[in-house]
Design a protein around this motif. Structure first.
Motif: not given
Ligand code: NAD
Length: 320
Positions: A257-272
């Motif tokens: 799910l995170l790669r689906w975003a970053t592959q389109r140059n969309i930054a992600v900010i998950p927390k764990s």
């Protein structure tokens, strides 16, 4: 492992993967920030509204003191809350937030929502939230133009290196770009396969505004808030499209799910706060989903939004 960066229209580089600070409890926050920096995170995504900026600052200070990182290697993001949109309130609250964080500048400061609420003195209530104890919404007359000009002066005064927006529609961005002296560097939006907002993403990216996705795992974050629409939506981690890509690439559903975003140059900010997941969520660049997988993701869009004030019982239909 650290994240690759993307260049902002302000000239600064922003990590593509960061650590989100919403719902990070005060008692564990400093440790979580420290662990995230130790794991390799350089971008921290905070806000006045998260009520934990002092603890975020403590975690940063400890990481710097222990030599894990230098201030200039970090990319600290925070947000202007709705009750501080009046032009004379922006700088004082930015300075208070910086003081809480123990920093002298933000790397990026965002307007959290395009909603101006009546000023609340921090001495009276902080963070102010959407309403006071009486549950009543009170609005301010500040326009986005007025607030944006005050945001621009934060850049002039070197209190923020870049400024941006969050939860804005394309219509509002078009208006903002007509008067902006400094263009927004980023637009932070809810973005996951159930809410893809393809036209908004395309419009912002064409305008040179980098998209940051929040709540990349869709309903998961809102189940924690007992939101019924989230509880009644199938988990993205269990979706066949996500699971089969995970098996094929030897990654977890979260990473897909995170790669689906970053592959389109969309930054992600998950927390764990789980050390394995912390490192796992950073390993979402440098490998690629196939075109057929990206195409399959397109079919998952339900235009289903969770983070809407209306879902919290507040009648502000800002996404209508
Ligand atoms: P999130 O990305 O933190 O995900 C929700 C849950 O997923 C977390 O509670 C975590 O337990 C779980 N999780 C994380 N990594 C996992 C993994 N690898 N495997 C399994 N489960 C995992 O969702 P969020 O907090 O809604 O959004 C992320 C950040 O976005 C926030 O912390 C905040 O910084 C920002 N945000 C901004 C806005 C805004 O209005 N601008 C709104 C919401 C969130």
């Amino acid at each position: 492992m650290t994240s690759p960066t993307t260049k902002l229209n302000s000239g600064y580089e922003m990590p593509l993967v960061g650590f989100g600070l919403w719902k990070v409890n005060n008692d564990t926050c400093a440790d979580q920030v420290y662990s995230a920096i130790k794991a390799g995170y350089r971008l921290l995504d905070g806000a006045c509204d998260y009520g934990n900026e002092k603890e975020v600052g403590q975690g940063i200070a400890r990481a710097i003191k222990d030599g894990l990182v230098k201030r200039e290697e970090l990319f600290v993001v925070s947000k202007l809350w709705n009750t501080f949109h009046d032009s004379d309130k922006v700088e004082p609250i930015a300075r208070k937030q910086l003081q809480d964080l123990g920093l002298d500048y933000f790397d990026l400061f965002l307007i959290h929502f395009p909603v101006a609420l009546k000023y609340v003195d921090p001495a009276e209530r902080y963070p102010p939230g959407w309403t006071g104890p009486d549950g009543k919404l009170e609005f301010s007359k500040a326009t986005i133009q007025e607030t944006w000009q005050a945001m621009e002066s934060l850049v002039d005064k070197k209190l923020a290196r870049s400024i941006g927006i969050s939860n804005f529609s394309a219509q509002l961005i078009m208006d903002l770009l007509r008067h902006a002296r400094i263009r927004p560097a980023t637009l932070q939006i809810e973005h996951h396969p159930y809410l893809q907002q393809q036209e908004l993403v395309k419009y912002a990216q064409n305008e040179g505004i980098v998209i940051t996705a929040y709540s990349s795992f869709g309903p998961l974050s809102f189940i924690e808030l007992n939101m019924s629409s989230a509880e009644n939506t199938p988990a993205l981690f269990d979706h066949d499209v996500v699971k089969s890509a995970a098996t094929k690439h030897g990654k977890t559903p979260a990473q897909i799910l995170l790669r689906w975003a970053t592959q389109r140059n969309i930054a992600v900010i998950p927390k764990s706060n789980n050390p394995d997941r912390l490192s796992q969520n950073l390993d979402v660049t440098g490998w690629s989903l196939d075109q057929s997988e990206l195409d399959a993701f397109n079919g998952l869009d339900l235009n289903l939004r969770f983070n809407n004030p209306v879902n919290y019982g507040l009648y502000i239909p800002m996404f209508a």
